[in-house]
Design a protein around this motif. Structure first.
Motif, PDB file in Angstrom:
ATOM      1  N   ASP A  96       0.827  -1.207   0.000  1.00 23.11           N
ATOM      2  CA  ASP A  96       0.000   0.000   0.000  1.00 23.11           C
ATOM      3  C   ASP A  96       0.860   1.255   0.000  1.00 23.11           C
ATOM      4  O   ASP A  96       1.969   1.258   0.535  1.00 23.11           O
ATOM      5  CB  ASP A  96      -0.904   0.039   1.237  1.00 23.11           C
ATOM      6  N   ASP A  98       0.036   4.093   1.465  1.00 25.96           N
ATOM      7  CA  ASP A  98      -0.267   5.022   2.546  1.00 25.96           C
ATOM      8  C   ASP A  98       0.637   4.861   3.760  1.00 25.96           C
ATOM      9  O   ASP A  98       0.416   5.473   4.798  1.00 25.96           O
ATOM     10  CB  ASP A  98      -1.739   4.881   2.964  1.00 25.96           C
ATOM     11  N   GLN A 100       1.020   2.242   5.585  1.00 21.64           N
ATOM     12  CA  GLN A 100       0.547   1.298   6.606  1.00 21.64           C
ATOM     13  C   GLN A 100       1.307  -0.017   6.577  1.00 21.64           C
ATOM     14  O   GLN A 100       1.434  -0.686   7.587  1.00 21.64           O
ATOM     15  CB  GLN A 100      -0.949   1.037   6.422  1.00 21.64           C
ATOM     16  N   ARG A 199      -2.227   5.381   8.890  1.00 26.58           N
ATOM     17  CA  ARG A 199      -1.925   6.087   7.657  1.00 26.58           C
ATOM     18  C   ARG A 199      -1.001   7.245   7.928  1.00 26.58           C
ATOM     19  O   ARG A 199      -1.172   7.948   8.910  1.00 26.58           O
ATOM     20  CB  ARG A 199      -3.225   6.666   7.094  1.00 26.58           C
TER      21      ARG A 199
HETATM   22 MG    MG Z   1      -4.589   2.011   4.271  1.00 26.72          MG
END
Ligand code: MG
Ligand code: UDP
Length: 319
Positions: A96, A98, A100, A199
């Motif tokens: 991902d 973001d 994370q 995030r």
């Molecule tokens: Mg996320």
């Protein structure tokens, strides 16, 4: 010859954090690898400056950044599919954008791949998602309804061997949950426990509602509100009639009406038929979901459309 590792990053409106992620988190981590690395960013129809920001990123001379821009937002699962089809590496890592998923774990994943693992799946150490209730419902339903091998806390942060990617790319269905499909392939998996973070910026696009929708998707198919709403209503009716009905049954017919309510047969019939209506509504709703799934598959639309003019380094463009 050096082998190639592809890192597939789905991106949807991540302009605030994407540069930090690519240059400060992903960059230092893939620098440690012996392989050549390509980063395949799938822009899932971002409406902000994500693409421009990605194009301005620099991961050094050894890392090629490719951008596959989709025409519009097709959803993370389709974006991942686009990424897996576009990636050319001997191993492909999905992560991902973001922040994370801890990019720092990539060398550990690759090491397991060196040791022969076909799939390396990151598993959340403990459930740190915001939507604890949502993901609990999701895992419970998934376990009950089908995918019994699902591991709670498993993420899309995975490394796949080329052989697995080639197998995955043969899937043609439209309602797809990437990790569910990968599990279905049946390759043995290695798990690494990772700490997922909050995030770094922006908002999670999988809110509780979306997570619930995803649950419906994975369990049956699409979850179009008009179809499920009657199921909800049915469940509600069942709930509000079950307990008073049970109460009456015990109070009146088993205990002989010690409370002198004298509700009688009419009330009992009322509760019972309303309960049945609830049941019928739920089953109807489930049938409708199956039909909508068939409908979506029958339409057989492409899963995504690539915006060629916005993309950089497309596989087909090179040939
Ligand atoms: Mg996320
Ligand atoms: N994403 C995407 N398309 C979407 C929604 C999300 O490509 O329609 C990307 C997003 O940019 C991020 C990843 O998928 O890199 C996970 O999204 P998000 O953080 O919103 O989901 P969650 O962490 O809640 O699963």
């Amino acid at each position: 010859m050096k082998r190639l590792i592809s890192v597939v990053v789905p991106v949807y409106n991540e302009q605030a954090g994407i540069k930090f992620f690519l240059e400060k988190e992903l960059g230092p981590s893939i620098e440690k690898l012996d392989e050549k690395v390509e980063v395949v960013v799938i822009d899932d129809g971002s409406t902000d400056k994500s693409v421009e920001t990605v194009k301005s990123c620099d991961l050094g001379p050894n890392v090629k950044i490719r951008v596959v821009a989709l025409m519009k937002n097709f959803g993370k699962e389709n974006a991942l599919t686009a990424g897996l089809r576009e990636a050319e590496g001997d191993a492909v890592i999905m992560i991902d954008a973001d922040g994370q998923h801890p990019a720092s774990e990539i060398p550990r994943m690759v090491e397991k791949w060196h040791d022969g693992a076909m799939i390396v799946t990151a598993v959340r150490e403990k459930n740190t998602t915001k939507h604890k209730f949502g993901s609990r419902v999701y895992y419970t339903l998934m376990k009950i309804t089908g995918d019994k091998d699902i591991v709670e806390g498993e993420t899309d942060f995975r490394l796949l061997d080329r052989e697995v990617v080639d197998a995955f790319n043969q899937f043609t269905e439209h309602n797809r949950l990437t990790r569910g499909l990968i599990n279905w392939l049946g390759y043995p998996q290695e798990y690494i426990r990772v700490k997922t973070k909050g995030r770094t910026s922006g908002e999670a696009t999988y809110g509780f509602k979306k997570l619930m929708a995803l649950t419906g998707d994975s369990v049956i198919s699409t979850s179009r509100t008009p179809l499920v709403i009657f199921g909800y209503i049915g469940a509600f009716i069942m709930m509000i009639t079950f307990f008073p009905g049970l109460f009456q049954l015990i109070q009146e017919y088993i205990l002989g009406d010690p409370m002198h309510l004298q509700w009688g047969g009419g009330v009992a019939t009322g509760f019972f038929s309303a309960f049945l209506v609830g049941l019928v509504l739920i089953s109807q709703s489930i049938t409708a979901l199956y039909i909508s799934h068939i409908h979506a598959e029958a339409k057989n639309r492409p899963l995504y459309v690539v915006n060629k003019s916005k993309s950089v380094g497309l596989k087909d463009a090179k040939k």
